[in-house]
Design a protein around this motif. Structure first.
Motif, PDB file in Angstrom:
ATOM      1  N   GLN A 285       0.842  -1.185   0.000  1.00 35.15           N
ATOM      2  CA  GLN A 285       0.000   0.000   0.000  1.00 35.15           C
ATOM      3  C   GLN A 285       0.880   1.239   0.000  1.00 35.15           C
ATOM      4  OE1 GLN A 285      -2.479   0.579   3.478  1.00 35.15           O
ATOM      5  NE2 GLN A 285      -0.889  -0.145   4.866  1.00 35.15           N
ATOM      6  N   SER A 286       0.329   2.329  -0.545  1.00 30.12           N
ATOM      7  CA  SER A 286       1.027   3.621  -0.524  1.00 30.12           C
ATOM      8  C   SER A 286       0.002   4.720  -0.284  1.00 30.12           C
ATOM      9  CB  SER A 286       1.780   3.861  -1.843  1.00 30.12           C
ATOM     10  OG  SER A 286       0.886   3.829  -2.944  1.00 30.12           O
ATOM     11  N   PHE A 287       0.401   5.732   0.464  1.00 31.03           N
ATOM     12  CA  PHE A 287      -0.485   6.836   0.810  1.00 31.03           C
ATOM     13  C   PHE A 287      -0.477   7.872  -0.304  1.00 31.03           C
ATOM     14  CE2 PHE A 287      -1.198  10.854   3.285  1.00 31.03           C
ATOM     15  CZ  PHE A 287      -2.553  10.633   3.508  1.00 31.03           C
ATOM     16  N   ARG A 288      -1.668   8.235  -0.800  1.00 33.50           N
ATOM     17  CA  ARG A 288      -1.794   9.159  -1.927  1.00 33.50           C
ATOM     18  C   ARG A 288      -2.432  10.493  -1.529  1.00 33.50           C
ATOM     19  NH1 ARG A 288       1.653   7.530  -5.852  1.00 33.50           N
ATOM     20  NH2 ARG A 288       1.468   5.294  -6.236  1.00 33.50           N
ATOM     21  N   GLY A 289      -2.487  10.791  -0.274  1.00 35.72           N
ATOM     22  CA  GLY A 289      -3.047  12.049   0.170  1.00 35.72           C
ATOM     23  C   GLY A 289      -4.474  11.904   0.665  1.00 35.72           C
ATOM     24  N   ASP A 290      -5.403  11.675  -0.265  1.00 35.17           N
ATOM     25  CA  ASP A 290      -6.804  11.513   0.134  1.00 35.17           C
ATOM     26  C   ASP A 290      -7.254  10.057   0.086  1.00 35.17           C
ATOM     27  OD1 ASP A 290      -6.560  11.439  -2.593  1.00 35.17           O
ATOM     28  OD2 ASP A 290      -8.325  12.670  -3.019  1.00 35.17           O
ATOM     29  N   TYR A 291      -6.345   9.136  -0.250  1.00 32.90           N
ATOM     30  CA  TYR A 291      -6.685   7.716  -0.214  1.00 32.90           C
ATOM     31  C   TYR A 291      -5.408   6.885  -0.139  1.00 32.90           C
ATOM     32  CZ  TYR A 291      -5.444   7.524  -5.198  1.00 32.90           C
ATOM     33  OH  TYR A 291      -4.780   7.586  -6.394  1.00 32.90           O
ATOM     34  N   TYR A 292      -5.568   5.617   0.217  1.00 35.02           N
ATOM     35  CA  TYR A 292      -4.477   4.642   0.175  1.00 35.02           C
ATOM     36  C   TYR A 292      -4.626   3.807  -1.091  1.00 35.02           C
ATOM     37  CZ  TYR A 292      -3.403   5.650   5.069  1.00 35.02           C
ATOM     38  OH  TYR A 292      -3.036   6.257   6.238  1.00 35.02           O
ATOM     39  N   GLU A 293      -3.533   3.655  -1.827  1.00 33.76           N
ATOM     40  CA  GLU A 293      -3.522   2.774  -2.991  1.00 33.76           C
ATOM     41  C   GLU A 293      -2.999   1.415  -2.535  1.00 33.76           C
ATOM     42  OE1 GLU A 293      -2.534   4.027  -7.254  1.00 33.76           O
ATOM     43  OE2 GLU A 293      -0.676   3.102  -6.527  1.00 33.76           O
ATOM     44  N   ILE A 294      -3.868   0.420  -2.576  1.00 28.62           N
ATOM     45  CA  ILE A 294      -3.574  -0.900  -2.008  1.00 28.62           C
ATOM     46  C   ILE A 294      -3.544  -1.941  -3.120  1.00 28.62           C
ATOM     47  CG2 ILE A 294      -4.452  -2.693  -0.446  1.00 28.62           C
ATOM     48  CD1 ILE A 294      -5.787  -0.366   1.136  1.00 28.62           C
ATOM     49  N   THR A 295      -2.560  -2.819  -3.086  1.00 30.33           N
ATOM     50  CA  THR A 295      -2.534  -3.960  -4.002  1.00 30.33           C
ATOM     51  C   THR A 295      -2.706  -5.238  -3.184  1.00 30.33           C
ATOM     52  OG1 THR A 295      -0.111  -4.101  -3.904  1.00 30.33           O
ATOM     53  CG2 THR A 295      -1.070  -2.793  -5.677  1.00 30.33           C
ATOM     54  N   ALA A 296      -3.426  -6.183  -3.781  1.00 34.79           N
ATOM     55  CA  ALA A 296      -3.712  -7.453  -3.110  1.00 34.79           C
ATOM     56  C   ALA A 296      -3.820  -8.540  -4.158  1.00 34.79           C
ATOM     57  CB  ALA A 296      -5.014  -7.341  -2.311  1.00 34.79           C
TER      58      ALA A 296
ATOM     59  N   TRP B 282      -5.215  -7.341  -7.530  1.00 27.86           N
ATOM     60  CA  TRP B 282      -6.299  -6.373  -7.382  1.00 27.86           C
ATOM     61  C   TRP B 282      -5.744  -5.053  -6.862  1.00 27.86           C
ATOM     62  CZ3 TRP B 282     -11.248  -7.316  -8.935  1.00 27.86           C
ATOM     63  CH2 TRP B 282     -11.566  -8.652  -9.231  1.00 27.86           C
ATOM     64  N   LYS B 283      -6.216  -3.962  -7.453  1.00 31.64           N
ATOM     65  CA  LYS B 283      -5.888  -2.621  -6.970  1.00 31.64           C
ATOM     66  C   LYS B 283      -7.132  -2.052  -6.302  1.00 31.64           C
ATOM     67  CE  LYS B 283      -2.849  -1.883 -10.950  1.00 31.64           C
ATOM     68  NZ  LYS B 283      -2.642  -1.093 -12.196  1.00 31.64           N
ATOM     69  N   VAL B 284      -6.938  -1.493  -5.110  1.00 29.05           N
ATOM     70  CA  VAL B 284      -8.045  -0.939  -4.329  1.00 29.05           C
ATOM     71  C   VAL B 284      -7.659   0.453  -3.851  1.00 29.05           C
ATOM     72  CG1 VAL B 284      -9.567  -1.267  -2.334  1.00 29.05           C
ATOM     73  CG2 VAL B 284      -8.620  -3.271  -3.529  1.00 29.05           C
ATOM     74  N   GLN B 285      -8.590   1.403  -3.947  1.00 24.54           N
ATOM     75  CA  GLN B 285      -8.396   2.725  -3.364  1.00 24.54           C
ATOM     76  C   GLN B 285      -9.281   2.830  -2.131  1.00 24.54           C
ATOM     77  OE1 GLN B 285      -9.078   5.636  -6.455  1.00 24.54           O
ATOM     78  NE2 GLN B 285      -7.333   4.948  -7.665  1.00 24.54           N
ATOM     79  N   ALA B 286      -8.666   2.979  -0.965  1.00 26.43           N
ATOM     80  CA  ALA B 286      -9.395   2.961   0.303  1.00 26.43           C
ATOM     81  C   ALA B 286      -9.035   4.183   1.132  1.00 26.43           C
ATOM     82  CB  ALA B 286      -9.074   1.683   1.077  1.00 26.43           C
ATOM     83  N   THR B 287      -9.985   4.634   1.942  1.00 23.34           N
ATOM     84  CA  THR B 287      -9.724   5.784   2.799  1.00 23.34           C
ATOM     85  C   THR B 287      -8.961   5.402   4.063  1.00 23.34           C
ATOM     86  OG1 THR B 287     -11.922   5.480   3.795  1.00 23.34           O
ATOM     87  CG2 THR B 287     -11.731   7.065   1.971  1.00 23.34           C
ATOM     88  N   ASN B 288      -8.960   4.127   4.410  1.00 17.62           N
ATOM     89  CA  ASN B 288      -8.250   3.654   5.598  1.00 17.62           C
ATOM     90  C   ASN B 288      -7.100   2.731   5.206  1.00 17.62           C
ATOM     91  OD1 ASN B 288     -10.026   4.964   7.446  1.00 17.62           O
ATOM     92  ND2 ASN B 288     -11.523   3.315   7.109  1.00 17.62           N
ATOM     93  N   ALA B 289      -6.053   2.748   6.000  1.00 13.15           N
ATOM     94  CA  ALA B 289      -4.901   1.885   5.733  1.00 13.15           C
ATOM     95  C   ALA B 289      -5.255   0.421   5.990  1.00 13.15           C
ATOM     96  CB  ALA B 289      -3.730   2.306   6.616  1.00 13.15           C
ATOM     97  N   ALA B 290      -4.539  -0.451   5.308  1.00 12.98           N
ATOM     98  CA  ALA B 290      -4.702  -1.896   5.499  1.00 12.98           C
ATOM     99  C   ALA B 290      -3.467  -2.445   6.204  1.00 12.98           C
ATOM    100  CB  ALA B 290      -4.905  -2.578   4.156  1.00 12.98           C
ATOM    101  N   VAL B 291      -3.530  -3.718   6.553  1.00 12.56           N
ATOM    102  CA  VAL B 291      -2.404  -4.391   7.219  1.00 12.56           C
ATOM    103  C   VAL B 291      -1.786  -5.378   6.232  1.00 12.56           C
ATOM    104  CG1 VAL B 291      -1.704  -5.875   9.131  1.00 12.56           C
ATOM    105  CG2 VAL B 291      -3.492  -4.141   9.471  1.00 12.56           C
ATOM    106  N   LEU B 292      -0.503  -5.231   5.973  1.00  7.21           N
ATOM    107  CA  LEU B 292       0.165  -6.111   5.015  1.00  7.21           C
ATOM    108  C   LEU B 292       0.073  -7.559   5.474  1.00  7.21           C
ATOM    109  CD1 LEU B 292       3.385  -4.118   4.019  1.00  7.21           C
ATOM    110  CD2 LEU B 292       1.078  -4.002   3.060  1.00  7.21           C
ATOM    111  N   GLY B 293      -0.262  -8.450   4.533  1.00  4.77           N
ATOM    112  CA  GLY B 293      -0.384  -9.867   4.828  1.00  4.77           C
ATOM    113  C   GLY B 293      -1.749 -10.281   5.344  1.00  4.77           C
TER     114      GLY B 293
END
Length: 368
Positions: free
Chosen positions: A298-309, A317-328
């Motif tokens: 995941q990487s922080f983009r300012g107004d969202y987190y860009e998450i790969t899973a 899968w690419k996900v744009q989320a407002t909250n951070a995720a936990v790796l693994g």
């Protein structure tokens, strides 16, 4: 129906043995903001130069207000161009640059002064008439170039990647200002860019080009929400593109499961591409998702987190989320039927339109 201000009819362009534009057809209405969008070498700038008269078409007709203009030289066409490098005259001050076209045409001095004052006010440069070009910032030079082009009162303003040399903040500001100028003057703007975010933000209508052809055209919302093929979906914004099988209308199979959706008109059990935009996906508890994924990065983009899973079939899968995720961590992935977009493999825009029309007719007959 209102007559288009510009039409391309079966227009092709070759440079030597290289075909760079292939049998292009389109229409442009007066008073709208159009964008020619595409990767480098896709043909967008060639289209702009054909409209301006800088180059000649190899085949086909270019129509302006109902008249063929293929043989009309550039200086006699009612268009002006704003170039990427601005093309300002360094030996002239701001006033002289903006007045240049009118001066060449022999306009009266009082008319020139009034028009220059009006245009500098429009681009927010009032009071800088006597400033030398070398003393201006990049954004100010851009405004002078726009004012000079508009001072000639063109029916169409052509803009060839004019914002590419500006920094991010200034570029965003100029996007809004260009849109405001176009709406205030009500003239036709044709803007060339390779930046999809810029095109989506500014345009009434987008022509997306690739390999010398227009692959899709429509409003920004249409092109973003209804890409007709993998190239469009991949070029316009971020996309998750997964292979699937369209079992029947409104039911598609991918990642080992059946999902309801809102698309139809394909053949039963037809192979398709399934598109899900990252912003349409929600990370939920593992048991509440329509499928399960493992968080990779995941990487922080300012107004969202860009998450790969990845899912259990190793699809990314690419996900744009407002909250951070936990790796693994294993999480559920939730989406609505309206978030699933189905694309036929390698479908052209004409094929898409024909299929949609036929499908809508069949739906109306079934309703009756």
């Amino acid at each position: 129906m209102t007559q288009p201000i510009i039409e391309f009819k079966h227009v092709a362009k070759s440079f030597g043995d290289t075909l760079v534009l292939k049998n292009v057809d389109f229409e442009i209405e007066a008073g709208k903001f159009y964008t020619l969008l595409g990767p480098s070498g896709s043909g967008k700038t060639t289209i702009l130069r054909l409209i301006s008269g800088m180059i000649d078409a190899t085949e086909g007709d270019i129509i302006f207000e109902g008249k063929r203009i293929n043989d009309i030289p550039a200086e006699k066409r009612p268009v002006n161009t704003v170039f990427q490098n601005y093309a300002l005259f360094p030996n002239m001050n701001v006033f002289e640059n903006v007045a240049f076209g009118m001066t060449i045409k022999g306009k009266p001095q009082n008319e020139i002064t009034a028009k220059v004052t009006e245009m500098l006010g429009l681009v927010k440069l009032s009071g800088l008439e006597n400033r030398e070009i070398s003393e201006l910032s990049g954004g100010q030079q851009q405004r002078v170039a726009i004012a000079r082009a508009l001072a000639n009162e063109p029916k169409v303003l052509l803009l060839d990647e004019p914002l590419s040399a500006l920094d991010y903040k200034l570029r965003k500001q100029m996007q809004y200002e260009l849109r405001e100028i176009q709406q205030r003057l009500g003239i036709t703007f044709i803007f060339v860019t390779h930046d999809q975010e810029e095109a989506l933000a500014m345009s009434d209508w987008i022509f997306l080009t690739n390999d010398g052809e227009i692959v899709q055209n429509g409003t920004p919302v249409d092109i973003y929400d209804e890409p007709i093929n993998r190239f469009v979906a991949d070029f316009i914004g971020e996309s998750n593109i997964i292979p699937g099988i369209m079992k029947e209308d409104y039911l598609v199979h991918f990642v080992g499961k059946d999902f309801e959706n809102v698309d139809g008109g394909m053949r039963p059990n037809e192979a398709v591409d399934v598109v899900l935009r990252p912003e349409d996906l929600d990370l939920v508890d593992e048991g509440q998702g329509k499928l399960v994924v493992t968080i990779d990065d995941q990487s922080f983009r300012g107004d969202y987190y860009e998450i790969t899973a990845h899912d259990d079939d190793q699809n990314e899968w690419k996900v744009q989320a407002t909250n951070a995720a936990v790796l693994g961590e294993r999480r559920g992935l939730f989406f609505d039927p309206e978030d699933i977009h189905i694309m036929r493999l390698n479908e052209s825009e004409d094929d898409f339109d024909a299929r949609l029309e036929k499908y809508e007719e069949e739906e109306e007959e079934n309703a009756d």
